[in-house]
Design a protein around this motif. Structure first.
Motif, PDB file in Angstrom:
ATOM      1  N   ALA A  48       0.824  -1.213   0.000  1.00 16.82           N
ATOM      2  CA  ALA A  48       0.000   0.000   0.000  1.00 16.82           C
ATOM      3  C   ALA A  48       0.855   1.260   0.000  1.00 16.82           C
ATOM      4  CB  ALA A  48      -0.932  -0.012   1.217  1.00 16.82           C
ATOM      5  N   GLU A  49       2.015   1.240   0.672  1.00 21.81           N
ATOM      6  CA  GLU A  49       2.867   2.436   0.711  1.00 21.81           C
ATOM      7  C   GLU A  49       3.415   2.790  -0.669  1.00 21.81           C
ATOM      8  OE1 GLU A  49       2.441   1.073   4.773  1.00 21.81           O
ATOM      9  OE2 GLU A  49       2.944   0.081   2.898  1.00 21.81           O
ATOM     10  N   ILE A  50       3.498   1.808  -1.558  1.00 21.08           N
ATOM     11  CA  ILE A  50       3.980   2.070  -2.914  1.00 21.08           C
ATOM     12  C   ILE A  50       2.833   2.460  -3.839  1.00 21.08           C
ATOM     13  CG2 ILE A  50       5.127   1.018  -4.918  1.00 21.08           C
ATOM     14  CD1 ILE A  50       6.715  -0.697  -3.021  1.00 21.08           C
ATOM     15  N   LEU A  51       1.659   1.885  -3.616  1.00 23.79           N
ATOM     16  CA  LEU A  51       0.525   2.148  -4.493  1.00 23.79           C
ATOM     17  C   LEU A  51      -0.219   3.421  -4.126  1.00 23.79           C
ATOM     18  CD1 LEU A  51      -0.917  -1.468  -4.782  1.00 23.79           C
ATOM     19  CD2 LEU A  51       0.514  -0.263  -6.427  1.00 23.79           C
ATOM     20  N   SER A  52      -0.255   3.771  -2.862  1.00 25.86           N
ATOM     21  CA  SER A  52      -1.015   4.939  -2.414  1.00 25.86           C
ATOM     22  C   SER A  52      -0.222   5.648  -1.325  1.00 25.86           C
ATOM     23  CB  SER A  52      -2.394   4.512  -1.902  1.00 25.86           C
ATOM     24  OG  SER A  52      -3.158   5.625  -1.509  1.00 25.86           O
ATOM     25  N   ASN A  53       0.366   6.776  -1.680  1.00 32.38           N
ATOM     26  CA  ASN A  53       1.216   7.491  -0.732  1.00 32.38           C
ATOM     27  C   ASN A  53       1.284   8.948  -1.149  1.00 32.38           C
ATOM     28  OD1 ASN A  53       3.115   8.181   1.249  1.00 32.38           O
ATOM     29  ND2 ASN A  53       4.144   6.202   1.061  1.00 32.38           N
ATOM     30  N   ASP A  54       1.265   9.851  -0.163  1.00 29.63           N
ATOM     31  CA  ASP A  54       1.417  11.267  -0.477  1.00 29.63           C
ATOM     32  C   ASP A  54       2.881  11.658  -0.620  1.00 29.63           C
ATOM     33  OD1 ASP A  54       2.015  10.819   2.137  1.00 29.63           O
ATOM     34  OD2 ASP A  54       0.830  12.488   2.944  1.00 29.63           O
ATOM     35  N   ARG A  55       3.781  10.741  -0.350  1.00 25.74           N
ATOM     36  CA  ARG A  55       5.203  10.973  -0.578  1.00 25.74           C
ATOM     37  C   ARG A  55       5.633  10.295  -1.883  1.00 25.74           C
ATOM     38  NH1 ARG A  55       7.813   9.443   5.321  1.00 25.74           N
ATOM     39  NH2 ARG A  55       6.728  11.037   6.574  1.00 25.74           N
ATOM     40  N   ASP A 100      14.317  22.721 -13.966  1.00 27.22           N
ATOM     41  CA  ASP A 100      15.718  22.407 -14.286  1.00 27.22           C
ATOM     42  C   ASP A 100      15.987  20.904 -14.352  1.00 27.22           C
ATOM     43  OD1 ASP A 100      16.108  25.159 -14.195  1.00 27.22           O
ATOM     44  OD2 ASP A 100      16.626  25.102 -12.057  1.00 27.22           O
ATOM     45  N   ARG A 101      15.196  20.208 -15.162  1.00 25.99           N
ATOM     46  CA  ARG A 101      15.394  18.781 -15.414  1.00 25.99           C
ATOM     47  C   ARG A 101      15.244  17.918 -14.164  1.00 25.99           C
ATOM     48  NH1 ARG A 101      20.592  18.596 -19.581  1.00 25.99           N
ATOM     49  NH2 ARG A 101      19.612  19.880 -21.247  1.00 25.99           N
ATOM     50  N   ASN A 102      14.606  18.424 -13.150  1.00 24.58           N
ATOM     51  CA  ASN A 102      14.263  17.589 -11.991  1.00 24.58           C
ATOM     52  C   ASN A 102      13.026  16.763 -12.341  1.00 24.58           C
ATOM     53  OD1 ASN A 102      16.311  18.907 -10.509  1.00 24.58           O
ATOM     54  ND2 ASN A 102      14.892  20.548  -9.947  1.00 24.58           N
ATOM     55  N   TRP A 103      12.912  15.600 -11.767  1.00 31.66           N
ATOM     56  CA  TRP A 103      11.744  14.758 -12.036  1.00 31.66           C
ATOM     57  C   TRP A 103      11.378  13.977 -10.782  1.00 31.66           C
ATOM     58  CZ3 TRP A 103      13.257   9.763 -11.266  1.00 31.66           C
ATOM     59  CH2 TRP A 103      14.601   9.432 -11.518  1.00 31.66           C
ATOM     60  N   VAL A 104      10.129  13.558 -10.757  1.00 33.35           N
ATOM     61  CA  VAL A 104       9.560  12.897  -9.585  1.00 33.35           C
ATOM     62  C   VAL A 104       8.768  11.679 -10.057  1.00 33.35           C
ATOM     63  CG1 VAL A 104       8.142  13.163  -7.513  1.00 33.35           C
ATOM     64  CG2 VAL A 104       9.336  15.139  -8.462  1.00 33.35           C
ATOM     65  N   VAL A 105       8.888  10.583  -9.330  1.00 34.39           N
ATOM     66  CA  VAL A 105       8.078   9.387  -9.563  1.00 34.39           C
ATOM     67  C   VAL A 105       7.084   9.285  -8.405  1.00 34.39           C
ATOM     68  CG1 VAL A 105       8.054   6.882  -9.837  1.00 34.39           C
ATOM     69  CG2 VAL A 105       9.934   8.237 -10.798  1.00 34.39           C
ATOM     70  N   TYR A 106       5.802   9.525  -8.716  1.00 37.13           N
ATOM     71  CA  TYR A 106       4.762   9.480  -7.698  1.00 37.13           C
ATOM     72  C   TYR A 106       4.137   8.088  -7.633  1.00 37.13           C
ATOM     73  CZ  TYR A 106       4.846  14.597  -7.508  1.00 37.13           C
ATOM     74  OH  TYR A 106       5.217  15.902  -7.336  1.00 37.13           O
ATOM     75  N   ALA A 107       3.454   7.824  -6.529  1.00 41.21           N
ATOM     76  CA  ALA A 107       2.650   6.609  -6.411  1.00 41.21           C
ATOM     77  C   ALA A 107       1.438   6.732  -7.336  1.00 41.21           C
ATOM     78  CB  ALA A 107       2.207   6.407  -4.965  1.00 41.21           C
ATOM     79  N   PRO A 108       0.860   5.607  -7.766  1.00 38.18           N
ATOM     80  CA  PRO A 108      -0.341   5.691  -8.617  1.00 38.18           C
ATOM     81  C   PRO A 108      -1.455   6.534  -7.996  1.00 38.18           C
ATOM     82  CG  PRO A 108       0.515   3.457  -8.614  1.00 38.18           C
ATOM     83  CD  PRO A 108       1.322   4.222  -7.609  1.00 38.18           C
ATOM     84  N   ASN A 109      -1.615   6.454  -6.682  1.00 31.68           N
ATOM     85  CA  ASN A 109      -2.561   7.311  -5.968  1.00 31.68           C
ATOM     86  C   ASN A 109      -1.760   8.210  -5.037  1.00 31.68           C
ATOM     87  OD1 ASN A 109      -5.101   8.287  -5.103  1.00 31.68           O
ATOM     88  ND2 ASN A 109      -5.011   6.987  -3.297  1.00 31.68           N
TER      89      ASN A 109
END
Length: 438
Positions: A48-55, A100-109
């Motif tokens: 769940a921490e990978i699928l739904s997380n505000d971080r 400036d070419r920064n990127w983020v990988v978010y959780a699906p939710n």
């Protein structure tokens, strides 16, 4: 000459009892499909921490890599202003992480079970949308996230309670059935007395004495959940201890422990295995019921029962329509109100109100220049049984103030620790200009 049918019989005979039982189970299509569905949901909930997380799962910022869902980082680490933990749903922080070419990988939710959507344009509980797929509850928390985390908690709680209750029930039932006599007679009287204890009242008492927790619930429910299974194991051991193979083992000098463990227990597990699925479902139902009644886990913990309780409150509030003593189009404290469509008519626009917002406006303007306490206003809007939902009321008050174009720091609506007051008429008489609604 060995035929094909003979070979199939030989292969069937070489299968273990477990393999034969598994093949019989696979023939039950609904049961087999249900097992797969439950297994998939359980595996997903474990992550769940990978699928739904505000971080975010991974952040690349100025050549460095960060893993926020495992470690908390202050906002200053990403060029922000505050030394507290970054709010990754804040548009300002999202803008910093996209430069400036920064990127983020978010959780699906992008929401966790306790994160609140402060940037929604709709009053809570909000309907399903692109941001919150299943909407939000009355506190602004994501329903999908709480459903995912609550499902995991309920299933793991059921597994733990089933293991503890089964161990105690099998142990005590085996001792009763094997030794019998006075020990069995006295212990049965103890079981009858213990079974007569009011379990729900004890849970209420312990909930008032101790801080609610999952561990406390497991201990309390385990104290009463072993008795039903112990009766079946006791009957199996009472029947098996007089069998010839048990008498032969005693004659050969085998210890009581070895006889119970190696001979009687394998033959007495039939009722245990039969009742295991029912015990698991019963444990889930017990936790859900206690949480629904407010006697389970702490309110901040996600659970299915707490989610059902919030849904019940939301449905109760949604059914709250306009007051019955007002009909048609009329003037209410200087505002032209269309009751049939729940809207406020201005000179150049119209403001649509929810049923809750209309009832708030109705009772506030009827008590103009008077401060109503939150409990009094809640009793007028929803009834006496909901006088504790002050946080829910404050959220709707803020949304109503924004719709009416009111400055949260000024008049006409006053909100303080005492309650809420409405002074729209006095302001209109004083000639103060009214700001247009957004």
């Amino acid at each position: 000459m060995v035929t094909a049918s003979t070979q199939s019989v030989q292969v069937r005979n070489h299968r273990s009892p477990g393999q034969r039982a598994w093949r019989r189970f696979r023939r039950n299509r609904r049961g087999y499909a249900s097992l797969w569905i439950f297994s998939i949901l359980l595996v997903l909930s474990l992550f769940a921490e990978i699928l739904s997380n505000d971080r975010p799962l991974l952040v690349h910022y100025q050549g460095g890599y960060y893993v926020p869902f495992l470690k908390a980082y202050p906002e200053t680490a990403f060029g922000g202003d505050f030394g507290t933990e970054a709010d990754y749903n804040d548009p300002y922080v999202q803008e910093l992480l996209s430069r400036d070419r920064n990127w983020v990988v978010y959780a699906p939710n992008r929401y966790s079970f306790d994160s609140i959507n402060y940037f929604t344009d709709q009053p809570n509980p909000a309907p399903p949308g692109n941001t919150n797929l299943l909407g939000t509850d009355d506190r602004g928390r994501d329903v999908l996230a709480r459903l995912l985390y609550g499902f995991r908690l309920s299933v793991l709680f059921a597994f733990a309670l089933t293991v503890v209750g089964t161990f105690i029930g099998v142990l005590l039932g085996a001792l009763q059935g094997y030794f019998g006599g006075k020990f069995d007679l006295l212990f049965q009287r103890f079981v009858e007395i213990w079974n007569a204890m009011p379990e729900l009242y004890l849970l209420i008492i312990f909930a008032s004495l101790f801080q609610p927790s999952v561990l406390l619930l497991i201990i309390l429910l385990s104290l009463f959940g072993w008795m039903g299974l112990a009766d079946y194991v006791r009957a199996e051991f009472l029947r098996g201890r007089n069998m010839d193979y048990v008498r032969a083992a005693r004659a050969l000098g085998v210890s009581n422990r070895a006889i119970m463990w190696r001979h009687l227990l394998p033959n007495g597990l039939t009722p245990v295995i039969t009742f295991l699925p029912f015990r698991i479902s019963g444990a889930i139902l017990a936790l859900t019921s206690l949480d629904f009644l407010g006697l389970g886990v702490p309110p901040t913990t996600p659970s299915l029962g707490e989610l059902l309780a919030r849904i019940r409150v939301a449905l109760r509030h949604a059914r709250a329509g306009a007051p019955q003593d007002a009909q048609g189009l009329f003037t209410l404290a200087g505002l032209r109100v269309d009751l049939a469509h729940r809207r406020v008519l201005l000179e150049d626009a119209e403001i649509h109100l929810t049923p809750i917002e209309y009832r708030l406006l109705y009772h506030l303007t009827r008590n103009e220049n008077r401060v109503l306490s939150f409990r009094t206003l809640l009793a007028k809007v929803w009834g006496r049984e909901y006088t504790e939902e002050t946080d829910y009321l404050k959220v709707h008050i803020q949304h109503l103030r924004r719709k009416l174009g009111d400055d949260p720091q000024g008049e006409p609506m006053i909100v303080n620790e005492r309650g809420v007051g409405y002074k729209f008429l006095r302001r209109q008489r004083a000639g103060a200009p009214r700001r247009p609604a957004p």
